[in-house]
Design a protein around this motif. Structure first.
Motif, mmCIF file in Angstrom:
data_model
loop_
_atom_site.group_PDB
_atom_site.id
_atom_site.type_symbol
_atom_site.label_atom_id
_atom_site.label_comp_id
_atom_site.label_asym_id
_atom_site.label_seq_id
_atom_site.Cartn_x
_atom_site.Cartn_y
_atom_site.Cartn_z
ATOM 1 N N ASN A 138 0.346 30.423 20.621
ATOM 2 C CA ASN A 138 1.359 29.597 19.973
ATOM 3 C C ASN A 138 0.912 29.090 18.612
ATOM 4 N N GLY A 180 7.093 26.595 21.656
ATOM 5 C CA GLY A 180 6.281 27.602 22.316
ATOM 6 C C GLY A 180 6.389 27.594 23.829
ATOM 7 N N MET A 184 7.735 36.226 19.984
ATOM 8 C CA MET A 184 7.604 36.775 21.335
ATOM 9 C C MET A 184 8.888 37.464 21.782
ATOM 10 N N GLY A 228 0.848 35.345 24.790
ATOM 11 C CA GLY A 228 1.327 34.584 23.644
ATOM 12 C C GLY A 228 0.346 33.540 23.158
ATOM 13 N N THR A 286 4.770 31.161 24.470
ATOM 14 C CA THR A 286 3.447 31.368 23.870
ATOM 15 C C THR A 286 2.570 30.195 24.280
ATOM 16 N N ASP A 287 1.849 30.357 25.388
ATOM 17 C CA ASP A 287 1.232 29.187 26.018
ATOM 18 C C ASP A 287 -0.258 29.026 25.752
ATOM 19 N N ASP A 344 8.046 31.368 19.841
ATOM 20 C CA ASP A 344 8.883 32.066 20.804
ATOM 21 C C ASP A 344 9.727 33.156 20.149
#
Length: 308
Positions: A109, A114, A91, A107, A117-118, A88
């Motif tokens: 991860n 996260g 991001m 994103g 960021t999935d 994250d």
């Protein structure tokens, strides 16, 4: 400049042709992921760009001669989409840098929790197929504009996707501050500080301070006191059109933090003025993404206690 706020339905681009790659620095694992992504996207006919500090820090791990690299400003002018590889924090930095260029973010991860960021690294290439086929779902996230005002002059301006935090700094004493909303005095606070969080930031520092979790579709700003001296000072939500002002009454070493990545020293009588930014970020989620499923997974909801 258009001061109207964007609608919550993001204006994201059709299937991309030019993709920027941004990664966390000094990480061999992320360097390998960047290499895999760059080669895969190139094979799919995409133009691949790599953020210059990412390129500089991973150059010993992969050959970058085939890929153009440049600053965030340059990426913003040329990229249709940016794929961010890391956690994250990576991001958050990319979001603040690219918000004014309205480049959608994806994103991958490779951090810890996260929340933003999935895409798991193991699903990275499969998800790229869906991305290139235009199957990703756009979601708009608001940002905050913040100004540190000294006297009548703004000395620092910053964007924040997660939060703006005013705290006591390194000195172990509470600070005294005053909170105003749209010019109206709200309260005098003695505490370790105050968090001003977006819905995105509601699952970050604000969550640790017992703030509420806000669904991304909720257009609100959370005000969460840090260890208030008066226990009746509770977290409150205000509208995203409200303007928030935090005035430093007395502090020894107070500071303002923007997404936990940029820090500014404050003085007594300084003000931190916060409002919704005219910019927003478009996050692109893979098909089947669910915010509540993400919360269940990341926060371990519904798990049974371990048996001993």
């Amino acid at each position: 400049m258009n001061n109207a706020f964007p609608e919550d339905s993001a204006d994201c681009a059709p299937p991309p042709r030019t993709i920027a790659l941004v990664g966390k620095y000094h990480s061999p694992e992320i360097a390998e992921s960047i290499r895999l992504l760059a080669n895969y996207l190139h094979e799919r006919g995409m133009t691949v760009l790599i953020e210059e500090e990412t390129a500089c820090n991973v150059i010993s791990h992969l050959e970058l001669g085939s890929w153009a690299s440049g600053s965030f400003t340059w990426l913003g002018a040329h990229a249709d989409i940016a794929v961010v590889v890391g956690g994250d924090g990576t991001m958050l930095n990319a979001a603040r840098q690219l918000a004014r260029y309205r480049v959608p973010l994806v994103g991958v991860n490779q951090g810890r929790l996260g929340f933003m960021t999935d895409i798991a690294r193991s699903d990275m290439l499969t998800c790229m197929d869906d991305l290139l086929d235009g199957k990703f779902v756009p979601e708009t996230r608001m940002l905050l504009d913040a100004d540190v005002v000294r006297g009548e002059r703004s000395v620092v301006s910053n964007l924040a996707l997660n939060d703006v935090v005013v705290d006591k700094g390194a000195i172990g004493r509470m600070i005294e501050l005053e909170l105003f909303i749209d010019g109206e005095f709200i309260y005098h606070l003695r505490s370790d500080g105050l968090i001003v969080a977006t819905s995105t930031g509601s699952t970050a520092y604000a969550l640790s301070a017992n703030g509420p979790i806000l669904h991304p579709q909720v257009s609100a700003i959370a005000l969460v006191p840090l260890c208030p001296h008066a226990l009746t000072n509770r977290p409150i939500l205000v509208g995203d059109r409200n303007e928030i002002e935090i005035r430093i009454v007395h502090a020894t070493d107070s500071r303002a933090h923007f997404d936990g990545q940029v820090t500014v020293d404050l003085r007594n009588e300084d003000s931190v003025r916060i409002r919704r930014s005219e910019y927003s970020i478009c996050l692109l989620h893979p098909p089947g993404h669910s915010y509540f499923a993400m919360l269940r997974q990341k926060l371990h909801w519904s798990e049974r206690p371990k048996e001993h």
